[in-house]
Design a protein around this motif. Structure first.
Motif, PDB file in Angstrom:
ATOM      1  N   SER A  29      -0.639  -4.495   3.576  1.00 22.19           N
ATOM      2  CA  SER A  29      -0.399  -4.673   5.014  1.00 22.19           C
ATOM      3  C   SER A  29      -1.528  -4.137   5.882  1.00 22.19           C
ATOM      4  CB  SER A  29       0.915  -3.990   5.408  1.00 22.19           C
ATOM      5  OG  SER A  29       0.828  -2.580   5.254  1.00 22.19           O
ATOM      6  N   ALA A  30      -2.411  -3.282   5.312  1.00 24.07           N
ATOM      7  CA  ALA A  30      -3.501  -2.681   6.098  1.00 24.07           C
ATOM      8  C   ALA A  30      -4.773  -3.519   6.076  1.00 24.07           C
ATOM      9  CB  ALA A  30      -3.802  -1.282   5.568  1.00 24.07           C
ATOM     10  N   VAL A  31      -4.792  -4.598   5.287  1.00 25.06           N
ATOM     11  CA  VAL A  31      -6.003  -5.407   5.149  1.00 25.06           C
ATOM     12  C   VAL A  31      -6.321  -6.110   6.464  1.00 25.06           C
ATOM     13  CG1 VAL A  31      -7.009  -7.408   3.978  1.00 25.06           C
ATOM     14  CG2 VAL A  31      -5.684  -5.718   2.686  1.00 25.06           C
ATOM     15  N   VAL A  32      -7.568  -6.019   6.896  1.00 24.83           N
ATOM     16  CA  VAL A  32      -8.030  -6.707   8.105  1.00 24.83           C
ATOM     17  C   VAL A  32      -8.202  -8.196   7.812  1.00 24.83           C
ATOM     18  CG1 VAL A  32     -10.041  -6.987   9.621  1.00 24.83           C
ATOM     19  CG2 VAL A  32      -9.123  -4.711   9.158  1.00 24.83           C
ATOM     20  N   VAL A  33      -7.807  -9.048   8.771  1.00 31.17           N
ATOM     21  CA  VAL A  33      -7.962 -10.497   8.648  1.00 31.17           C
ATOM     22  C   VAL A  33      -9.142 -10.908   9.531  1.00 31.17           C
ATOM     23  CG1 VAL A  33      -6.819 -12.743   8.873  1.00 31.17           C
ATOM     24  CG2 VAL A  33      -5.477 -10.717   8.294  1.00 31.17           C
ATOM     25  N   PRO A  34     -10.309 -11.128   8.963  1.00 32.82           N
ATOM     26  CA  PRO A  34     -11.528 -11.318   9.771  1.00 32.82           C
ATOM     27  C   PRO A  34     -11.441 -12.467  10.774  1.00 32.82           C
ATOM     28  CG  PRO A  34     -12.071 -11.025   7.447  1.00 32.82           C
ATOM     29  CD  PRO A  34     -10.589 -11.198   7.526  1.00 32.82           C
ATOM     30  N   GLU A  63      11.643  -9.100  -2.110  1.00 38.11           N
ATOM     31  CA  GLU A  63      10.856  -8.993  -3.334  1.00 38.11           C
ATOM     32  C   GLU A  63      10.378  -7.561  -3.554  1.00 38.11           C
ATOM     33  OE1 GLU A  63       9.956 -11.415  -5.653  1.00 38.11           O
ATOM     34  OE2 GLU A  63      11.462 -12.654  -4.663  1.00 38.11           O
ATOM     35  N   GLY A  64      10.340  -7.147  -4.833  1.00 43.16           N
ATOM     36  CA  GLY A  64       9.896  -5.808  -5.190  1.00 43.16           C
ATOM     37  C   GLY A  64      11.061  -4.849  -5.276  1.00 43.16           C
ATOM     38  N   GLY A  65      11.115  -4.060  -6.338  1.00 41.43           N
ATOM     39  CA  GLY A  65      12.191  -3.079  -6.481  1.00 41.43           C
ATOM     40  C   GLY A  65      12.026  -1.929  -5.513  1.00 41.43           C
ATOM     41  N   PHE A  66      12.987  -0.994  -5.526  1.00 47.01           N
ATOM     42  CA  PHE A  66      12.885   0.195  -4.680  1.00 47.01           C
ATOM     43  C   PHE A  66      11.580   0.912  -5.015  1.00 47.01           C
ATOM     44  CE2 PHE A  66      17.082  -0.227  -3.064  1.00 47.01           C
ATOM     45  CZ  PHE A  66      17.089   0.559  -1.926  1.00 47.01           C
ATOM     46  N   PHE A  67      10.807   1.222  -3.995  1.00 45.92           N
ATOM     47  CA  PHE A  67       9.462   1.751  -4.204  1.00 45.92           C
ATOM     48  C   PHE A  67       9.448   3.262  -4.386  1.00 45.92           C
ATOM     49  CE2 PHE A  67       5.005   2.652  -2.916  1.00 45.92           C
ATOM     50  CZ  PHE A  67       4.375   1.795  -3.804  1.00 45.92           C
ATOM     51  N   ASP A  68      10.397   3.951  -3.789  1.00 47.61           N
ATOM     52  CA  ASP A  68      10.426   5.413  -3.891  1.00 47.61           C
ATOM     53  C   ASP A  68      11.870   5.877  -4.017  1.00 47.61           C
ATOM     54  OD1 ASP A  68       9.289   8.029  -3.900  1.00 47.61           O
ATOM     55  OD2 ASP A  68       9.963   8.299  -1.850  1.00 47.61           O
ATOM     56  N   GLY A  69      12.289   6.159  -5.252  1.00 42.13           N
ATOM     57  CA  GLY A  69      13.661   6.608  -5.466  1.00 42.13           C
ATOM     58  C   GLY A  69      14.626   5.449  -5.571  1.00 42.13           C
ATOM     59  N   GLN A  70      15.922   5.775  -5.475  1.00 38.70           N
ATOM     60  CA  GLN A  70      16.999   4.802  -5.560  1.00 38.70           C
ATOM     61  C   GLN A  70      17.895   4.950  -4.328  1.00 38.70           C
ATOM     62  OE1 GLN A  70      17.457   2.352  -8.034  1.00 38.70           O
ATOM     63  NE2 GLN A  70      15.341   2.999  -8.391  1.00 38.70           N
ATOM     64  N   PRO A  71      18.612   3.871  -3.946  1.00 40.34           N
ATOM     65  CA  PRO A  71      19.393   3.928  -2.705  1.00 40.34           C
ATOM     66  C   PRO A  71      20.402   5.059  -2.661  1.00 40.34           C
ATOM     67  CG  PRO A  71      19.900   1.944  -3.999  1.00 40.34           C
ATOM     68  CD  PRO A  71      18.672   2.535  -4.573  1.00 40.34           C
ATOM     69  N   GLU A  72      21.047   5.369  -3.818  1.00 43.25           N
ATOM     70  CA  GLU A  72      22.064   6.420  -3.804  1.00 43.25           C
ATOM     71  C   GLU A  72      21.477   7.789  -3.464  1.00 43.25           C
ATOM     72  OE1 GLU A  72      20.939   5.504  -8.146  1.00 43.25           O
ATOM     73  OE2 GLU A  72      21.475   4.369  -6.338  1.00 43.25           O
ATOM     74  N   TYR A 113       4.714  -8.517  -0.462  1.00 45.28           N
ATOM     75  CA  TYR A 113       4.167  -9.793  -0.002  1.00 45.28           C
ATOM     76  C   TYR A 113       3.215 -10.415  -1.021  1.00 45.28           C
ATOM     77  CZ  TYR A 113       6.267  -8.635   4.473  1.00 45.28           C
ATOM     78  OH  TYR A 113       7.178  -8.337   5.460  1.00 45.28           O
ATOM     79  N   GLU A 114       2.696  -9.609  -1.948  1.00 42.68           N
ATOM     80  CA  GLU A 114       1.805 -10.154  -2.971  1.00 42.68           C
ATOM     81  C   GLU A 114       2.540 -11.069  -3.947  1.00 42.68           C
ATOM     82  OE1 GLU A 114      -1.828  -7.597  -4.022  1.00 42.68           O
ATOM     83  OE2 GLU A 114      -0.160  -6.169  -3.942  1.00 42.68           O
ATOM     84  N   ARG A 115       3.862 -11.046  -3.936  1.00 47.59           N
ATOM     85  CA  ARG A 115       4.641 -11.929  -4.815  1.00 47.59           C
ATOM     86  C   ARG A 115       4.777 -13.332  -4.221  1.00 47.59           C
ATOM     87  NH1 ARG A 115       8.097  -9.413  -8.764  1.00 47.59           N
ATOM     88  NH2 ARG A 115       7.713  -7.177  -8.883  1.00 47.59           N
ATOM     89  N   CYS A 116       4.318 -13.488  -2.965  1.00 49.84           N
ATOM     90  CA  CYS A 116       4.290 -14.813  -2.323  1.00 49.84           C
ATOM     91  C   CYS A 116       5.675 -15.460  -2.296  1.00 49.84           C
ATOM     92  CB  CYS A 116       3.284 -15.731  -3.004  1.00 49.84           C
ATOM     93  SG  CYS A 116       1.595 -15.091  -2.968  1.00 49.84           S
ATOM     94  N   ALA A 117       6.675 -14.727  -1.837  1.00 49.08           N
ATOM     95  CA  ALA A 117       8.047 -15.239  -1.792  1.00 49.08           C
ATOM     96  C   ALA A 117       8.675 -14.915  -0.444  1.00 49.08           C
ATOM     97  CB  ALA A 117       8.881 -14.624  -2.920  1.00 49.08           C
ATOM     98  N   ASN A 138       4.135  -0.678   1.789  1.00 51.87           N
ATOM     99  CA  ASN A 138       3.332  -1.161   2.921  1.00 51.87           C
ATOM    100  C   ASN A 138       3.237  -0.046   3.964  1.00 51.87           C
ATOM    101  OD1 ASN A 138       3.293  -3.934   1.827  1.00 51.87           O
ATOM    102  ND2 ASN A 138       5.447  -3.968   2.430  1.00 51.87           N
ATOM    103  N   LYS A 139       2.401   0.934   3.679  1.00 49.85           N
ATOM    104  CA  LYS A 139       2.341   2.122   4.531  1.00 49.85           C
ATOM    105  C   LYS A 139       1.908   1.781   5.953  1.00 49.85           C
ATOM    106  CE  LYS A 139       0.489   6.824   4.632  1.00 49.85           C
ATOM    107  NZ  LYS A 139      -0.369   7.817   3.917  1.00 49.85           N
ATOM    108  N   PHE A 140       0.905   0.929   6.094  1.00 51.81           N
ATOM    109  CA  PHE A 140       0.401   0.570   7.423  1.00 51.81           C
ATOM    110  C   PHE A 140       1.469  -0.178   8.214  1.00 51.81           C
ATOM    111  CE2 PHE A 140      -2.324  -1.551  10.526  1.00 51.81           C
ATOM    112  CZ  PHE A 140      -3.263  -0.559  10.819  1.00 51.81           C
ATOM    113  N   LEU A 141       2.142  -1.110   7.566  1.00 50.47           N
ATOM    114  CA  LEU A 141       3.216  -1.875   8.216  1.00 50.47           C
ATOM    115  C   LEU A 141       4.358  -0.959   8.621  1.00 50.47           C
ATOM    116  CD1 LEU A 141       4.681  -4.504   9.009  1.00 50.47           C
ATOM    117  CD2 LEU A 141       5.329  -4.772   6.602  1.00 50.47           C
TER     118      LEU A 141
END
Length: 561
Positions: free
Chosen positions: A164-169, A332-341, A312-316, A355-358
């Motif tokens: 999400s931090a990538v610049v779009v020229p 898309e993508g599993g839980f990134f840090d820990g679990q919901p419970e 977003y890299e999964r293009c879905a 997506n830290k920037f987003l």
């Protein structure tokens, strides 16, 4: 969580860590005591490395294997949560420090201590090694890292890469939707109204605003800016990656797709979800409870979480499926840090983001928070609406699937919530699993039976219909059980904020008469100590506290950002 007896603590641990597997391990004090000199592969450091090399998880220390009986941590003068965390970072090479935490819980009756080590996933492209050797978990066992697992680790994205931090020229400000910029400015100004520079926001150019709101980098637009504020016709600038939310109504074969600007179009998705009023009928009242089928804030929280955490890299696409009695959100993508419970108690804070920037930009625009309260608030709002709790039962390693209910499953469950607002959240969670015909542990079953909240035989339990019988003891129950820790912590913070600096004994005097009658004076002191420790280490709503001075002159103050 503090203030629990050893038995209650055991039950809570069982609910949070129901079995030993790739994510969870239980260890007694003996293993901790010899974690430096113990046999490699059977010491704490090896278990931490093995869990980190999978998807991360937790190591529960100070409990009996198999039963989770609280046996405690001895010799606390040699080991503390802080020193253990330091030792782990020294002995585990490439163990991420961000997200690594050691939480201490103290049984109110026995004073036995339990430490929960929250273990982050390995740093991408680097396996975590314990004293030079890499491990992995298969089930609840530890093995040396296999070549296929090592290959998967080495093929993962770099740790510092943020899509999400990538610049779009090619992107320019005219590629953004003017109304979205206007709404973003207002949300940013409202959120920062108390800042010294708030009066300057209106005079900022669009380029300056986009930089300040973390949507651009040095005047260049990022993928985040296009996701949140971009014109629909500018979406090709994100190709081949997909930026789309699809709303589906399977029963009527209706589908509609929504692209950027997500700042505005998540509200458009919300409008597609049909939300008539529904009625629930309390057993002991004459008038029905009438309310919308869905809480709009819960729906938006779910949508914004999908946008913030989608891979977003999964293009879905992000999928929103509306059914007759519930809505399903699939990202898309599993839980990134820990679990919901782990976020249900409102004490876990995310240590890292896909997506830290987003995520940072969405915080600035008041779309999400980064303190980990989103899931906690969704569950509590649904509880206050007397409906089934949200669940993530269909999630897997590649997808997060959230189901939000808009109608009752079991009338007894809804009536119980209407009549028993004093029920602890963990019991509500267990009852919710019962009404959904999902498994609960034997310890949870016993506690719910003793409280006369469930009936039936294993595995066919059901929520008790005898609601009125239980309501006569509500006041006594609350006096004995007490309020939740979030309430007490909020009260402490409000008191310190009001008076800037507060003597330590003043906090004790403020709380002694507010804690449950079932606690002894010693247990009340321990609970206050635990509440203050939690506010010092993890904080609440972005605020933490600290002490100044020492001895009788010690005072509590807010830590300024």
């Amino acid at each position: 969580m503090s203030g629990m007896t050893a038995h209650e603590l055991q039950a809570w641990l069982r609910s949070q860590f129901p079995k030993e597997d790739e994510r969870n391990e239980w260890k007694g004090w003996r293993s901790l005591k010899h974690h430096v000199s113990g046999q490699q592969g059977d010491d704490v450091v090896s278990y931490v490395a093995g869990i980190s090399n999978m998807e991360g998880g937790a190591l529960v220390l100070g409990v009996e294997d198999k039963t989770l009986k609280v046996t405690g941590i001895a010799d606390v003068h040699t080991y503390t949560p802080e020193s253990l965390k330091f030792q782990l970072t020294q002995l585990c090479s490439d163990l991420p420090s961000e997200g690594l935490a050691v939480q201490e819980l103290i049984a109110a009756d026995t004073q036995a201590r339990v430490w929960i080590v929250q273990i982050p996933k390995h740093a991408p492209r680097r396996p975590v090694r314990a004293k030079g050797k890499a491990w992995q978990r298969i089930g609840d066992s530890l093995f040396e890292l296999r070549p296929d697992r090592l290959e998967r680790i080495l093929s993962e994205p770099l740790a510092n890469f943020d899509w999400s931090a990538v610049v779009v020229p090619q992107a320019r400000i005219p590629d953004l939707y003017p109304q979205a910029i206007e709404v973003a400015r207002k949300k940013f100004a409202d959120r920062n109204a108390t800042k010294p520079w708030a009066g300057e926001i209106a005079a900022w150019s669009d380029a300056t605003f986009l930089n300040k709101a973390r949507l651009a980098v040095n005047g260049e637009l990022t993928r985040t800016a296009l996701l949140l504020l971009g014109r629909s016709e500018s979406v090709h600038l994100l190709s081949p990656h997909v930026a789309e939310i699809s709303w589906k109504l399977p029963d009527e074969r209706a589908v509609e797709h929504f692209g950027p600007p997500f700042l505005l179009n998540t509200t458009e998705v919300l409008k597609r979800i049909r939300n008539p009023n529904i009625k629930l009928f309390p057993a002991t009242r004459l008038l029905a409870e009438e309310m919308p089928k869905y809480d709009t804030r819960v729906i938006l929280e779910a949508l914004h979480n999908c946008v913030a955490h989608q891979d977003y890299e999964r293009c879905a696409r992000i999928i929103v499926e509306e059914h007759r009695g519930h809505v399903i959100f699939r990202s898309e993508g599993g839980f990134f840090d820990g679990q919901p419970e782990q976020y249900l108690a409102g004490v876990r804070m995310p240590g890292r983001y896909r997506n830290k920037f987003l995520a940072a930009a969405m915080v600035e625009l008041d779309m999400i928070d980064t303190a980990g309260f989103g899931i906690y608030e969704m569950f509590n709002k649904q509880r206050r609406r007397f409906l089934p709790l949200p669940d993530y039962e269909q999630s897997d390693a590649s997808h997060v699937v959230l189901k939000i209910y808009g109608q009752a499953i079991d009338e007894n469950y809804s009536q119980l919530l209407m009549e028993r607002s004093d029920l602890p959240l963990e019991q509500v969670l267990w009852l919710d699993r019962v009404q959904k015909k999902q498994k609960i542990s034997d310890i949870q079953t016993k506690e719910l039976r003793q409280a006369k909240l469930i009936e039936g035989r294993k595995p066919n339990f059901f929520v008790s219909a005898h609601v009125a019988d239980a309501t006569d003891t509500r006041a006594e129950y609350t006096r004995n059980k007490g309020l939740d820790d979030h309430y007490y912590k909020t009260l402490i913070l409000q008191h310190i904020q009001k008076f800037k600096s507060v003597p330590a004994p003043e906090i004790r005097d403020l709380f002694l008469d507010k804690l449950p009658d079932s606690l002894s004076a010693t247990q009340k002191q321990a609970k206050i100590k635990n509440l203050l420790a939690a506010l010092r280490v993890t904080g609440l709503d972005g605020l933490r506290i600290t002490t100044t001075g020492s001895g009788k002159g010690a005072r509590w103050e807010i830590v300024r950002p």
